[in-house]
Write a protein that holds these residues in place. Structure first.
Motif, PDB file in Angstrom:
ATOM      1  N   LEU A  30       0.521  -1.016  -0.172  1.00  0.00           N
ATOM      2  CA  LEU A  30       0.263  -0.442   0.052  1.00  0.00           C
ATOM      3  C   LEU A  30       0.536   1.171  -0.433  1.00  0.00           C
ATOM      4  O   LEU A  30       0.620   1.910  -0.754  1.00  0.00           O
ATOM      5  CB  LEU A  30      -1.030  -0.258   1.518  1.00  0.00           C
ATOM      6  CG  LEU A  30      -1.858   1.414   1.384  1.00  0.00           C
ATOM      7  CD1 LEU A  30      -2.778   1.211  -0.485  1.00  0.00           C
ATOM      8  CD2 LEU A  30      -3.083   1.119   2.708  1.00  0.00           C
ATOM      9  N   ALA A  31       1.446   1.119   0.369  1.00  0.00           N
ATOM     10  CA  ALA A  31       3.188   2.517   0.698  1.00  0.00           C
ATOM     11  C   ALA A  31       4.122   1.905   0.484  1.00  0.00           C
ATOM     12  O   ALA A  31       5.294   1.926   1.910  1.00  0.00           O
ATOM     13  CB  ALA A  31       2.703   2.857   2.116  1.00  0.00           C
ATOM     14  N   ALA A  32       5.272   2.161  -0.568  1.00  0.00           N
ATOM     15  CA  ALA A  32       6.634   1.509  -0.493  1.00  0.00           C
ATOM     16  C   ALA A  32       6.559   2.665  -0.546  1.00  0.00           C
ATOM     17  O   ALA A  32       6.590   3.812  -1.011  1.00  0.00           O
ATOM     18  CB  ALA A  32       6.425   0.921  -2.120  1.00  0.00           C
ATOM     19  N   VAL A  39       2.021   2.469  -4.888  1.00  0.00           N
ATOM     20  CA  VAL A  39       1.088   1.100  -4.650  1.00  0.00           C
ATOM     21  C   VAL A  39       1.223  -0.141  -5.564  1.00  0.00           C
ATOM     22  O   VAL A  39       1.245  -0.244  -6.695  1.00  0.00           O
ATOM     23  CB  VAL A  39      -0.260   1.623  -4.751  1.00  0.00           C
ATOM     24  CG1 VAL A  39      -1.061   0.624  -4.526  1.00  0.00           C
ATOM     25  CG2 VAL A  39      -0.342   2.546  -3.223  1.00  0.00           C
ATOM     26  N   ASN A  40       1.521  -1.393  -4.765  1.00  0.00           N
ATOM     27  CA  ASN A  40       1.759  -2.284  -5.384  1.00  0.00           C
ATOM     28  C   ASN A  40       0.801  -3.117  -4.862  1.00  0.00           C
ATOM     29  O   ASN A  40       0.500  -4.351  -4.194  1.00  0.00           O
ATOM     30  CB  ASN A  40       2.909  -3.295  -4.820  1.00  0.00           C
ATOM     31  CG  ASN A  40       4.617  -2.405  -4.880  1.00  0.00           C
ATOM     32  OD1 ASN A  40       4.096  -2.315  -6.346  1.00  0.00           O
ATOM     33  ND2 ASN A  40       4.367  -1.350  -4.218  1.00  0.00           N
ATOM     34  N   GLY A  41      -0.743  -2.730  -6.303  1.00  0.00           N
ATOM     35  CA  GLY A  41      -1.965  -3.753  -5.428  1.00  0.00           C
ATOM     36  C   GLY A  41      -2.109  -4.526  -6.394  1.00  0.00           C
ATOM     37  O   GLY A  41      -4.072  -5.085  -6.844  1.00  0.00           O
ATOM     38  N   ASP A  42      -1.503  -5.107  -8.181  1.00  0.00           N
ATOM     39  CA  ASP A  42      -2.392  -6.112  -8.412  1.00  0.00           C
ATOM     40  C   ASP A  42      -2.195  -7.634  -8.426  1.00  0.00           C
ATOM     41  O   ASP A  42      -2.082  -8.420  -9.463  1.00  0.00           O
ATOM     42  CB  ASP A  42      -1.254  -5.939 -10.323  1.00  0.00           C
ATOM     43  CG  ASP A  42      -1.516  -4.370 -10.675  1.00  0.00           C
ATOM     44  OD1 ASP A  42      -2.567  -3.838 -10.141  1.00  0.00           O
ATOM     45  OD2 ASP A  42      -0.493  -3.433 -11.366  1.00  0.00           O
ATOM     46  N   PRO A  63      -5.425  -7.183  -3.978  1.00  0.00           N
ATOM     47  CA  PRO A  63      -4.068  -6.634  -2.741  1.00  0.00           C
ATOM     48  C   PRO A  63      -3.992  -7.495  -1.906  1.00  0.00           C
ATOM     49  O   PRO A  63      -4.690  -7.639  -1.107  1.00  0.00           O
ATOM     50  CB  PRO A  63      -4.441  -5.443  -3.063  1.00  0.00           C
ATOM     51  CG  PRO A  63      -5.685  -4.872  -3.763  1.00  0.00           C
ATOM     52  CD  PRO A  63      -6.184  -6.097  -4.191  1.00  0.00           C
ATOM     53  N   ALA A  64      -2.857  -7.549  -1.384  1.00  0.00           N
ATOM     54  CA  ALA A  64      -2.079  -7.578  -0.518  1.00  0.00           C
ATOM     55  C   ALA A  64      -2.943  -7.584   0.629  1.00  0.00           C
ATOM     56  O   ALA A  64      -2.846  -8.177   1.943  1.00  0.00           O
ATOM     57  CB  ALA A  64      -0.716  -7.389   0.143  1.00  0.00           C
ATOM     58  N   TRP A  65      -2.863  -6.195   1.410  1.00  0.00           N
ATOM     59  CA  TRP A  65      -3.242  -5.416   2.032  1.00  0.00           C
ATOM     60  C   TRP A  65      -4.965  -5.313   2.410  1.00  0.00           C
ATOM     61  O   TRP A  65      -5.394  -5.452   3.687  1.00  0.00           O
ATOM     62  CB  TRP A  65      -3.473  -4.083   2.187  1.00  0.00           C
ATOM     63  CG  TRP A  65      -4.379  -3.355   0.751  1.00  0.00           C
ATOM     64  CD1 TRP A  65      -5.589  -2.706   1.292  1.00  0.00           C
ATOM     65  CD2 TRP A  65      -3.653  -2.805  -0.621  1.00  0.00           C
ATOM     66  NE1 TRP A  65      -6.105  -2.161   0.483  1.00  0.00           N
ATOM     67  CE2 TRP A  65      -4.982  -2.610  -1.001  1.00  0.00           C
ATOM     68  CE3 TRP A  65      -3.189  -2.206  -0.815  1.00  0.00           C
ATOM     69  CZ2 TRP A  65      -4.852  -1.372  -1.996  1.00  0.00           C
ATOM     70  CZ3 TRP A  65      -2.921  -1.829  -2.160  1.00  0.00           C
ATOM     71  CH2 TRP A  65      -4.141  -1.289  -2.220  1.00  0.00           C
ATOM     72  N   VAL A  86       4.414  -8.727  -3.372  1.00  0.00           N
ATOM     73  CA  VAL A  86       3.365  -7.988  -4.474  1.00  0.00           C
ATOM     74  C   VAL A  86       3.370  -7.494  -5.279  1.00  0.00           C
ATOM     75  O   VAL A  86       4.880  -6.304  -5.454  1.00  0.00           O
ATOM     76  CB  VAL A  86       3.109  -7.015  -2.766  1.00  0.00           C
ATOM     77  CG1 VAL A  86       2.384  -7.764  -1.457  1.00  0.00           C
ATOM     78  CG2 VAL A  86       4.131  -6.298  -3.087  1.00  0.00           C
ATOM     79  N   ARG A  87       2.366  -7.577  -6.071  1.00  0.00           N
ATOM     80  CA  ARG A  87       3.176  -6.747  -7.337  1.00  0.00           C
ATOM     81  C   ARG A  87       2.227  -5.254  -8.235  1.00  0.00           C
ATOM     82  O   ARG A  87       1.277  -5.184  -7.862  1.00  0.00           O
ATOM     83  CB  ARG A  87       2.127  -7.720  -8.648  1.00  0.00           C
ATOM     84  CG  ARG A  87       2.570  -7.901 -10.195  1.00  0.00           C
ATOM     85  CD  ARG A  87       1.956  -9.307 -10.813  1.00  0.00           C
ATOM     86  NE  ARG A  87       2.255  -8.951 -12.360  1.00  0.00           N
ATOM     87  CZ  ARG A  87       1.379  -8.684 -12.988  1.00  0.00           C
ATOM     88  NH1 ARG A  87      -0.294  -9.211 -12.896  1.00  0.00           N
ATOM     89  NH2 ARG A  87       1.838  -8.533 -14.579  1.00  0.00           N
ATOM     90  N   SER A  88       3.159  -4.447  -8.826  1.00  0.00           N
ATOM     91  CA  SER A  88       2.900  -3.428  -9.744  1.00  0.00           C
ATOM     92  C   SER A  88       2.891  -4.080 -11.686  1.00  0.00           C
ATOM     93  O   SER A  88       4.973  -4.074 -11.075  1.00  0.00           O
ATOM     94  CB  SER A  88       3.411  -2.094  -9.451  1.00  0.00           C
ATOM     95  OG  SER A  88       3.360  -0.814  -9.880  1.00  0.00           O
TER      96      SER A  88
END
Length: 265
Positions: A30-32, A39-42, A63-65, A86-88
């Motif tokens: 959510l906050a790299a 955001v890595n929410g894919d 998303p992981a979160w 975690v993917r972007s």
């Protein structure tokens, strides 16, 4: 850019590294702090080694979160070697098949980076996946393609050589196509006994990669987690770090390709 974490050492509960620390990998989704893409929410995924030779794998497009299944698994799984990602997305759509880590037999692989101009060279890159491996191709991204090329080049015998030769092939394809974008390769390979961490780029901007001695094991991550007082060290560019039985060593990783020169970003 994606974020990932790998661990090798005495067995630990996954949540103690992936969820509980400050700036944990789940928080980074959510906050790299050290990525172009905050955001890595894919999608997300974990791979771990238990009592059987082949690893367990969980991947999902949430998303992981917000992935409660991921959280539950992390609370219940204890492992001495695991990978988490975690993917972007840079290439390939948002689908479970494109989420990391990828598995092939006893092997796990995850990647942060890209083959520059992949859409222009995708067909040529995929042509280098051997016929006996291609049936395992499930997604349409560059990371899985690189992993499967390596699987046909001796991943079982010498993972470092197989991945070096894979990069050499991909570089030659990119150069033949006249693509002026770099290949960036921060990646983890594991087979249940040995873990390899790679940091390389065809330009001068390889993705970040750090390591930390946890006392009972070694953690490797795209960016540090914790309160900030922990002793994280950066893995140098053009290096492969090898972790076996809680010990780490570093060696040069310099794939050779035709007209090997630094490319412009």
């Amino acid at each position: 850019m994606c974020r990932f974490l790998a661990y090798s050492g005495s067995p630990v509960w996954l949540d103690t590294l992936l969820i509980e620390p400050e700036s944990s990998l789940i928080s980074q989704s959510l906050a790299a702090r050290e990525a172009k893409t905050v955001v890595n929410g894919d999608g997300c995924g974990i791979g771990w080694y238990g009592e059987r030779p082949e690893p367990g794998i969980y991947r999902g497009i949430l998303p992981a979160w917000s992935d409660r299944n991921l959280t539950s698994l992390c609370h219940q799984i204890r492992a001495g070697m695991f990978l988490a990602h975690v993917r972007s997305a840079t290439t390939g759509g948002v689908s479970m098949a494109n989420c990391h880590p990828f598995g092939f037999g006893r092997h796990l692989f995850m990647h942060n980076g890209q083959i520059g101009g992949y859409e222009k060279v995708k067909r040529a890159i995929e042509a280098h996946i051997s016929d006996d491996v291609y049936c395992s191709r499930a997604g349409n991204g560059d990371s899985e393609a690189m992993f499967l090329i390596a699987a046909g080049l001796g991943l079982d015998k010498d993972p470092v050589d197989a991945l070096s030769r894979t990069i050499e092939i991909c570089m030659d394809v990119v150069l033949d196509a006249g693509v002026d974008q770099p290949i960036r390769f921060s990646a983890i390979h594991a087979d249940g006994d040995t873990l390899h961490a790679f940091r390389w780029s065809s330009d001068a901007r390889p993705p970040t990669l750090y390591w930390r001695n946890m006392g009972e094991g070694i953690a490797i991550a795209s960016e540090p987690f914790g309160t900030g007082g922990e002793m994280w060290e950066i893995i140098p560019a053009n290096t492969v770090a090898t972790v076996v039985k809680g010990k780490i060593e570093f060696n040069p990783f310099t794939p050779y390709y035709r007209d090997a020169v630094l490319m412009t970003a």
